[in-house]
Scaffold this motif. Sequence first.
Motif, PDB file in Angstrom:
ATOM      1  N   SER A  18       0.819  -1.215   0.000  1.00 27.68           N
ATOM      2  CA  SER A  18       0.000   0.000   0.000  1.00 27.68           C
ATOM      3  C   SER A  18       0.856   1.270   0.000  1.00 27.68           C
ATOM      4  CB  SER A  18      -0.953   0.013   1.195  1.00 27.68           C
ATOM      5  OG  SER A  18      -0.220   0.010   2.408  1.00 27.68           O
ATOM      6  N   VAL A  19       2.056   1.193   0.555  1.00 23.90           N
ATOM      7  CA  VAL A  19       2.987   2.335   0.566  1.00 23.90           C
ATOM      8  C   VAL A  19       3.809   2.357  -0.716  1.00 23.90           C
ATOM      9  CG1 VAL A  19       4.992   3.328   1.746  1.00 23.90           C
ATOM     10  CG2 VAL A  19       3.110   2.348   3.086  1.00 23.90           C
ATOM     11  N   ASP A  20       4.223   1.186  -1.175  1.00 22.27           N
ATOM     12  CA  ASP A  20       5.108   1.085  -2.333  1.00 22.27           C
ATOM     13  C   ASP A  20       4.431   1.457  -3.646  1.00 22.27           C
ATOM     14  OD1 ASP A  20       6.804   0.001  -0.419  1.00 22.27           O
ATOM     15  OD2 ASP A  20       6.480  -2.067  -1.075  1.00 22.27           O
ATOM     16  N   ALA A  21       3.178   1.045  -3.819  1.00 17.15           N
ATOM     17  CA  ALA A  21       2.504   1.183  -5.111  1.00 17.15           C
ATOM     18  C   ALA A  21       2.455   2.625  -5.628  1.00 17.15           C
ATOM     19  CB  ALA A  21       1.111   0.571  -5.034  1.00 17.15           C
ATOM     20  N   PRO A  22       2.075   3.617  -4.819  1.00 17.49           N
ATOM     21  CA  PRO A  22       2.062   4.991  -5.354  1.00 17.49           C
ATOM     22  C   PRO A  22       3.451   5.484  -5.771  1.00 17.49           C
ATOM     23  CG  PRO A  22       0.796   4.871  -3.311  1.00 17.49           C
ATOM     24  CD  PRO A  22       1.496   3.558  -3.463  1.00 17.49           C
ATOM     25  N   SER A  46      -1.030   1.820 -12.925  1.00 13.86           N
ATOM     26  CA  SER A  46      -1.688   2.578 -11.856  1.00 13.86           C
ATOM     27  C   SER A  46      -1.210   2.077 -10.506  1.00 13.86           C
ATOM     28  CB  SER A  46      -3.201   2.422 -11.950  1.00 13.86           C
ATOM     29  OG  SER A  46      -3.568   1.098 -11.594  1.00 13.86           O
ATOM     30  N   ALA A  47      -1.365   2.911  -9.497  1.00 15.25           N
ATOM     31  CA  ALA A  47      -1.003   2.499  -8.139  1.00 15.25           C
ATOM     32  C   ALA A  47      -1.808   1.276  -7.723  1.00 15.25           C
ATOM     33  CB  ALA A  47      -1.215   3.653  -7.166  1.00 15.25           C
ATOM     34  N   LYS A  48      -3.089   1.214  -8.097  1.00 12.53           N
ATOM     35  CA  LYS A  48      -3.941   0.076  -7.722  1.00 12.53           C
ATOM     36  C   LYS A  48      -3.442  -1.213  -8.357  1.00 12.53           C
ATOM     37  CE  LYS A  48      -7.525  -2.256  -6.272  1.00 12.53           C
ATOM     38  NZ  LYS A  48      -7.073  -3.341  -5.435  1.00 12.53           N
ATOM     39  N   SER A  49      -3.120  -1.188  -9.649  1.00 15.57           N
ATOM     40  CA  SER A  49      -2.636  -2.410 -10.306  1.00 15.57           C
ATOM     41  C   SER A  49      -1.296  -2.845  -9.734  1.00 15.57           C
ATOM     42  CB  SER A  49      -2.559  -2.233 -11.821  1.00 15.57           C
ATOM     43  OG  SER A  49      -1.559  -1.311 -12.172  1.00 15.57           O
ATOM     44  N   LEU A  50      -0.440  -1.885  -9.401  1.00 14.58           N
ATOM     45  CA  LEU A  50       0.847  -2.226  -8.797  1.00 14.58           C
ATOM     46  C   LEU A  50       0.654  -2.806  -7.404  1.00 14.58           C
ATOM     47  CD1 LEU A  50       3.006   0.800  -9.936  1.00 14.58           C
ATOM     48  CD2 LEU A  50       3.320  -1.594 -10.596  1.00 14.58           C
ATOM     49  N   GLN A  51      -0.261  -2.255  -6.623  1.00 15.31           N
ATOM     50  CA  GLN A  51      -0.507  -2.804  -5.284  1.00 15.31           C
ATOM     51  C   GLN A  51      -0.984  -4.252  -5.389  1.00 15.31           C
ATOM     52  OE1 GLN A  51      -2.766  -0.371  -2.587  1.00 15.31           O
ATOM     53  NE2 GLN A  51      -3.155  -2.079  -1.214  1.00 15.31           N
ATOM     54  N   ASP A  52      -1.884  -4.540  -6.317  1.00 12.12           N
ATOM     55  CA  ASP A  52      -2.355  -5.912  -6.515  1.00 12.12           C
ATOM     56  C   ASP A  52      -1.196  -6.832  -6.899  1.00 12.12           C
ATOM     57  OD1 ASP A  52      -4.918  -5.002  -5.975  1.00 12.12           O
ATOM     58  OD2 ASP A  52      -5.539  -4.978  -8.094  1.00 12.12           O
ATOM     59  N   GLU A  53      -0.336  -6.350  -7.796  1.00 10.02           N
ATOM     60  CA  GLU A  53       0.823  -7.139  -8.238  1.00 10.02           C
ATOM     61  C   GLU A  53       1.790  -7.390  -7.074  1.00 10.02           C
ATOM     62  OE1 GLU A  53       4.701  -6.554 -11.113  1.00 10.02           O
ATOM     63  OE2 GLU A  53       2.853  -5.521 -11.663  1.00 10.02           O
ATOM     64  N   PHE A  54       2.073  -6.362  -6.286  1.00 13.58           N
ATOM     65  CA  PHE A  54       2.987  -6.514  -5.149  1.00 13.58           C
ATOM     66  C   PHE A  54       2.427  -7.490  -4.113  1.00 13.58           C
ATOM     67  CE2 PHE A  54       4.665  -1.925  -5.871  1.00 13.58           C
ATOM     68  CZ  PHE A  54       5.432  -2.369  -6.938  1.00 13.58           C
ATOM     69  N   GLU A  55       1.121  -7.414  -3.853  1.00 15.31           N
ATOM     70  CA  GLU A  55       0.507  -8.339  -2.892  1.00 15.31           C
ATOM     71  C   GLU A  55       0.602  -9.772  -3.384  1.00 15.31           C
ATOM     72  OE1 GLU A  55      -3.357  -6.582  -2.402  1.00 15.31           O
ATOM     73  OE2 GLU A  55      -2.605  -5.096  -0.955  1.00 15.31           O
TER      74      GLU A  55
END
Length: 116
Positions: A18-22, A46-55
């Motif tokens: 959640s911190v990394d994605a933006p 997008s930050a949302k797609s990156l957060q999903d990928e990181f998770e």
Amino acid sequence: MENLFTGKLVRLGAPTPSVDAPLFAKWSRDTEYMRLLDTDPPTLASAKSLQDEFEKRLEDQKGLVFRIYTIGDDKQIGFVGLFGFDWANGNSWVGIGIGEREYWGKGYGTEAMALI
């Protein structure tokens, strides 16, 4: 937060999607950063797609990935990681990116590589 590895300039910390994605979304809009980061054509995310990928990556545990934080102000400036482990031969791929340009060429990436 517990430090995993600490040097004079940087410490390596655990990913927090959640911190990394933006931050990664912002860095993906820097064309020179993206050109230096990978051999694949850059894509915007997008930050949302990156957060999903990181998770998902955290669940899969297919590498060792750390975030790079400055010692002075504890600012996240990039990442470093090891991927594609070949345990029989004792090697892997390494990836590093310093997304904050003001930290380029000042030894932060070099120290992160030494720590990992």
